[in-house]
Enzyme design. Structure first.
Site, short mmCIF file in Angstrom:
data_model
loop_
_atom_site.label_atom_id
_atom_site.label_comp_id
_atom_site.label_asym_id
_atom_site.label_seq_id
_atom_site.Cartn_x
_atom_site.Cartn_y
_atom_site.Cartn_z
N PHE A 117 -16.76 5.19 18.22
CA PHE A 117 -17.33 4.04 18.15
C PHE A 117 -18.11 3.70 16.93
O PHE A 117 -18.54 2.40 16.60
CB PHE A 117 -18.23 3.59 19.53
CG PHE A 117 -17.20 3.31 20.62
CD1 PHE A 117 -16.33 2.08 20.98
CD2 PHE A 117 -16.92 4.60 21.62
CE1 PHE A 117 -15.88 2.10 22.11
CE2 PHE A 117 -16.28 4.34 22.54
CZ PHE A 117 -15.56 3.21 22.89
N GLU A 135 -23.76 -3.86 22.62
CA GLU A 135 -22.73 -2.89 22.24
C GLU A 135 -21.34 -3.40 22.46
O GLU A 135 -20.27 -3.44 23.16
CB GLU A 135 -22.81 -2.02 23.72
CG GLU A 135 -23.91 -1.12 24.06
CD GLU A 135 -23.56 0.03 25.04
OE1 GLU A 135 -22.77 -0.22 25.83
OE2 GLU A 135 -24.51 0.88 24.92
N GLU A 169 -19.02 10.92 24.61
CA GLU A 169 -18.66 10.12 25.93
C GLU A 169 -18.27 11.02 27.02
O GLU A 169 -17.41 11.77 26.97
CB GLU A 169 -17.42 9.14 25.58
CG GLU A 169 -17.70 8.18 24.46
CD GLU A 169 -18.70 6.88 24.90
OE1 GLU A 169 -18.91 6.74 25.95
OE2 GLU A 169 -19.24 6.37 23.97
N TRP A 191 -21.96 -1.57 18.71
CA TRP A 191 -21.42 -0.42 19.17
C TRP A 191 -20.57 0.45 18.45
O TRP A 191 -19.62 0.16 18.25
CB TRP A 191 -21.04 -0.76 20.46
CG TRP A 191 -20.79 0.31 21.36
CD1 TRP A 191 -21.75 1.55 21.41
CD2 TRP A 191 -19.96 0.68 22.65
NE1 TRP A 191 -21.46 2.57 22.24
CE2 TRP A 191 -20.31 1.96 23.27
CE3 TRP A 191 -19.26 -0.10 23.04
CZ2 TRP A 191 -19.81 2.58 24.30
CZ3 TRP A 191 -18.39 0.20 24.38
CH2 TRP A 191 -18.99 1.81 24.83
#
Length: 164
Positions: free
Chosen positions: A116, A43, A107, A100
């Site tokens: 992202f 990530e 989120e 990531w």
């Protein structure tokens, strides 16, 4: 290697600092202090912050103008991948590196404001259309053997090539 430090105010008191040399120093420290354990980097990526007033159920981008030009993310990944490659050449036992993320997701704390993904998602559309960003195209090209930092074609190169 890119050693410049970038700081962007993203809202909610969160800052993004780009410092690939820190990753390189950390990998070197792990190598010396802990006898070079296997390391997998999960990530690692840079976010895009939508400065919109979003409430639960709102569309993430009512203008329907989705951002596909995310060269800041490409630059970020180039710096961190370069730091990782230099660490491997220096003997660090890095076994994997994961970006990531593959595509935008919801989120929990920030809803749809932080993006992202290498691929964007139109969360406002019923079919949740996905679209590739610049970083996705660069990353795919890099994974298929292109250079980490491809040369940008200049006008003189283009002219010289077309005159042949």
């Amino acid at each position: 290697m890119c050693n410049r430090r970038i700081s962007n105010q993203l809202g909610l008191g969160i800052q993004s600092n780009e410092a690939p040399s820190s990753l390189q120093k950390l990998l070197y420290y792990l190598k010396l202090k802990y006898r070079n354990p296997p390391v997998v980097i999960y990530e690692n990526g840079e976010l895009l912050y939508y400065k919109l007033k979003i409430r639960v159920g709102d569309k993430p981008d009512p203008s329907r103008r989705f951002v596909t030009d995310d060269e800041f993310r490409t630059h970020y990944l180039q710096g961190y991948i370069e730091a990782t490659l230099l660490s491997i050449r220096n003997g660090s036992n890095v076994q994997g590196y994961f970006v990531w993320s593959f595509m935008d997701v919801f989120e929990l704390l920030f809803a749809y404001r932080f993006r992202f993904g290498l691929y964007g998602v139109d969360f406002g559309a019923e079919e949740k259309r996905r679209y590739p960003r610049h970083s996705a195209q660069w990353y795919a090209s890099f994974l298929h053997g292109s250079e980490l930092r491809p040369a940008t074609p200049t006008l003189s190169r283009i002219r010289a090539y077309s005159e042949r």
